[in-house]
Design a protein around this motif. Structure first.
Motif, PDB file in Angstrom:
ATOM      1  N   LEU A  68       0.822  -1.206   0.000  1.00  0.00           N
ATOM      2  CA  LEU A  68       0.000   0.000   0.000  1.00  0.00           C
ATOM      3  C   LEU A  68       0.857   1.258   0.000  1.00  0.00           C
ATOM      4  O   LEU A  68       0.349   2.359  -0.061  1.00  0.00           O
ATOM      5  CB  LEU A  68      -0.924   0.011   1.220  1.00  0.00           C
ATOM      6  CG  LEU A  68      -1.840  -1.211   1.327  1.00  0.00           C
ATOM      7  CD1 LEU A  68      -2.627  -1.166   2.624  1.00  0.00           C
ATOM      8  CD2 LEU A  68      -2.788  -1.268   0.151  1.00  0.00           C
ATOM      9  N   LYS A  69       2.161   1.073   0.108  1.00  0.00           N
ATOM     10  CA  LYS A  69       3.047   2.242   0.143  1.00  0.00           C
ATOM     11  C   LYS A  69       3.129   2.890  -1.213  1.00  0.00           C
ATOM     12  O   LYS A  69       3.297   2.237  -2.221  1.00  0.00           O
ATOM     13  CB  LYS A  69       4.449   1.822   0.590  1.00  0.00           C
ATOM     14  CG  LYS A  69       4.523   1.549   2.046  1.00  0.00           C
ATOM     15  CD  LYS A  69       5.901   1.911   2.565  1.00  0.00           C
ATOM     16  CE  LYS A  69       5.907   1.824   4.075  1.00  0.00           C
ATOM     17  NZ  LYS A  69       6.635   2.865   4.704  1.00  0.00           N
ATOM     18  N   ARG A  70       2.998   4.192  -1.219  1.00  0.00           N
ATOM     19  CA  ARG A  70       3.170   4.931  -2.471  1.00  0.00           C
ATOM     20  C   ARG A  70       4.143   6.057  -2.222  1.00  0.00           C
ATOM     21  O   ARG A  70       4.313   6.501  -1.108  1.00  0.00           O
ATOM     22  CB  ARG A  70       1.832   5.494  -2.946  1.00  0.00           C
ATOM     23  CG  ARG A  70       0.843   4.443  -3.410  1.00  0.00           C
ATOM     24  CD  ARG A  70       1.150   4.005  -4.829  1.00  0.00           C
ATOM     25  NE  ARG A  70       0.189   2.998  -5.283  1.00  0.00           N
ATOM     26  CZ  ARG A  70       0.423   1.700  -5.196  1.00  0.00           C
ATOM     27  NH1 ARG A  70       1.541   1.254  -4.690  1.00  0.00           N
ATOM     28  NH2 ARG A  70      -0.482   0.847  -5.631  1.00  0.00           N
ATOM     29  N   THR A  71       4.736   6.493  -3.308  1.00  0.00           N
ATOM     30  CA  THR A  71       5.689   7.594  -3.139  1.00  0.00           C
ATOM     31  C   THR A  71       4.966   8.905  -2.898  1.00  0.00           C
ATOM     32  O   THR A  71       3.892   9.116  -3.381  1.00  0.00           O
ATOM     33  CB  THR A  71       6.581   7.752  -4.386  1.00  0.00           C
ATOM     34  OG1 THR A  71       5.857   7.346  -5.517  1.00  0.00           O
ATOM     35  CG2 THR A  71       7.821   6.943  -4.233  1.00  0.00           C
TER      36      THR A  71
END
Ligand SMILES: Nc1ncnc2c1ncn2[C@@H]1O[C@H](COP(=O)(O)OP(=O)(O)O)[C@@H](O)[C@H]1O
Ligand SMILES: [Mg+2]
Lengths: 336, 234
Positions: free
Chosen positions: B231-234
């Motif tokens: 679920l990590k996004r930049t």
């Protein structure tokens, strides 16, 4: 050196058995970039999975540097696999681990000390141009970047052989290019033997020295890339070189017509000026019988089939094209 | 409104709440957490076996053995909890020395929950793509390493949310165990509400159960989200 000797592979399923490979024999020299090209379902992935014995052949043998892999136990095979690593179409990174830990993964399996592994992983990330992404997770990277991490991971155990199964098939043309460049760089700098599985002609043309065309589980043709692509003999090869039934061109060429095939491998020139220049500078009027070129950045990739009126013109045209950087041309012989 | 608070019914319910609920709530949580823990300890390895042991899995089991395992899990899952509680009484006695009480009900709860936990674990582990497993194999990972370094870590967020489902289900069962002498909020709800018609006490017990379920669910969902690096996004 990788020697595949009379490899056959039969899959038995509920609906009967599938002969995915039929008596395939190939020799891949050390330090080569060897392409295996074929349509989807031809058996390419099965073949590459036989090289590291993820799939045991039904018959035949895989010999790497003199060792017959068929004679090894599962445990011995696992250690061979640190020397014969693989990258994939879908990158197959560990999604819950950051880039550094992904690259550490094979080192961890090999029992390398943690601090040592981390250091090597960081170096490899720098080698593939992602030194600043060590802490990033795969979901935060583009496809091209993910494939770079996968390449770094595949290099971690200092393998002798890198197997690439459709490694660029999920990438756009620009990214494909940069990944292919990285792969050929690695081949050159580290001397790793690379086996490239693909269904894309341009991938083979760009980086491979040798190619095997595989069709319905059989090797239809193999040899040097320039040779195979300029004088395709088998039906499968012709189909790849001249899609859309262009193979008829040579057959239907008039007596006084001569055919040449021009390959653009990142050439600066676009196709139209090239034909114009050929007319202007050499006074040769060439017909475009077939063209499939793509501009990526400012560079042209792809191939074109031209016809000229005489043997003399042909020789001159071939000479002229070959003198231009990143363009190669060969005569295409008529079908026997 | 104040009439309601002054009423003898409320006064009585409040007295019961004050004196009995803290312990009952604690018993419920204790029984639920411990039973779920044992259910996972047994169920996770079984889930792993179900995934890795199938044909084409990383360590195929003999097919009759796998069939037997599936069969046992299915049977245990189809027995209604009330009946299972009675069926395992001999086992409960053997393990805890008694068939009644808070600790005793950990046995039937675990027996009811581990097959469920095994199925949940199985479905979580199946979320790891076969390509990822193939990658690990291509790097020379042994089956054990694939389990410990790929299957379980890669499905961790899903395992956590399924563990949350397991714990809330066990909580529901634990309330039911009040009928055969299990402790906790279920016992209060049944003793006062069902046997003595003190509905207010029953309602308070039920509301507390709901609050505890919500708490588990909220914490579980949060943990699952927090651990999921996809679920990590930049
Ligand atoms: N594990 C398997 N079980 C059954 N059939 C398979 C299996 N793997 C591949 N095949 C079959 O073998 C043939 C070749 O597949 P594959 O090697 O994946 O082709 P390619 O990579 O060239 O697209 C296909 O017909 C495919 O359906
Ligand atoms: Mg394939």
């Amino acid at each position: 050196m990788i020697e595949l000797k009379n490899i056959s592979k039969v899959f038995t399923t509920k609906d009967g058995s599938i002969e995915a490979l039929k008596n395939v024999s190939l020799t891949i020299p050390d330090g080569d970039i060897f392409g295996v090209i074929g349509l989807s379902g031809a058996g390419k992935s099965t073949l590459v999975r036989c090289i590291n014995m993820l799939e045991r052949p039904s018959s035949g043998s895989v010999v790497i540097d003199g060792t017959d892999l068929g004679s090894l136990s599962e445990k011995q095979l696992r250690s061979v696999r640190s020397q014969v690593t693989m990258i994939f179409q879908g990158f197959n990174l560990l999604l819950q681990k950051n880039c550094l830990k992904n690259v550490c993964f094979p080192l961890e399996l090999a029992g390398v000390k943690k601090s040592e592994a981390r250091q090597r992983a960081q170096e490899l990330l720098e080698l593939v141009g992602l030194g600043d992404k060590a802490k990033a997770y795969p979901s935060q990277l583009s496809g091209g970047q993910q494939q770079r991490v996968a390449i770094a991971r595949a290099l971690a155990t200092k393998p002798k052989i890198l197997l690439c199964d459709e490694a660029t098939s999920a990438l756009d043309p620009t990214t494909t290019n940069s990944i292919l460049e990285l792969i050929s760089d690695i081949n050159r700098k580290l001397g790793i033997t690379v086996v490239v599985i693909t269904h894309q002609m341009n991938v083979v043309e760009r980086i491979c020295r040798h190619v095997a065309i595989i069709d319905d589980g059989e090797v239809a043709e193999q040899g040097e890339v320039t040779q195979v692509f300029s004088q395709p003999v088998s039906a499968a090869a012709k189909q790849l070189v001249y899609p859309d039934g262009i193979s008829d061109i040579t057959a239907n060429a008039a007596q006084d017509e001569h055919i040449l095939r021009v390959v653009f491998n990142g050439a600066e020139a676009a196709k139209t000026p090239l034909i114009a220049m050929l007319a202007q500078q050499k006074g040769i009027a060439a017909n475009i019988a077939y063209a499939s070129t793509k501009s990526i950045g400012n560079k042209a990739y792809g191939s074109m089939i031209l016809s000229v009126r005489s043997k003399a013109e042909l020789t001159e045209a071939v000479g002229y094209m070959n003198s231009i950087k990143d363009i190669t041309a060969q005569e295409v012989t008529a079908n026997e | 409104m104040s009439e309601f608070f002054d009423s003898p019914e409320f006064q009585e319910a409040w007295e019961i709440f004050r004196t009995q609920f803290p312990l009952a709530a604690w018993e419920t949580v204790y029984v639920t957490v411990v039973s779920t823990f044992f259910a996972i300890v047994i169920g996770l390895p079984l889930g792993v076996l179900l995934v890795t042991g199938e044909k084409g899995g990383i360590r195929p089991l003999p097919s009759p053995l796998l069939k037997l395992l599936n069969w046992i899990i299915n049977i245990l899952r189809s027995v209604p909890f009330l009946i299972l509680m009675i069926l395992v009484i001999p086992l409960t006695r053997a393990l805890t020395g008694t068939a009644i009480g808070t600790t005793a009900c950990i046995v039937p709860l675990t027996a009811a929950a581990f097959p469920f936990a095994a199925r949940l674990a199985e479905s979580s582990l199946r979320e790891v793509s076969p390509e990822t497993v193939e990658m690990a194999q291509s790097m020379g990972a042994s089956p054990l390493k694939i389990i410990t370094k790929v299957l379980i870590p890669e499905s961790k967020p899903s395992l956590i949310s399924n563990a949350t489902i397991a714990i809330t289900t066990v909580l529901g069962y634990s309330a039911m165990s009040g009928i055969i002498g299990g402790g906790g909020l279920g016992k209060i709800a049944i003793n006062y509400g069902y046997y003595r018609y003190k509905y207010l006490v029953m309602i308070i017990a039920v509301v507390l159960l709901i609050i505890i379920v919500q708490l588990f669910q909220t914490v579980g969902t949060m943990l699952a989200k927090k651990t999921d690096k996809r679920l990590k996004r930049t």
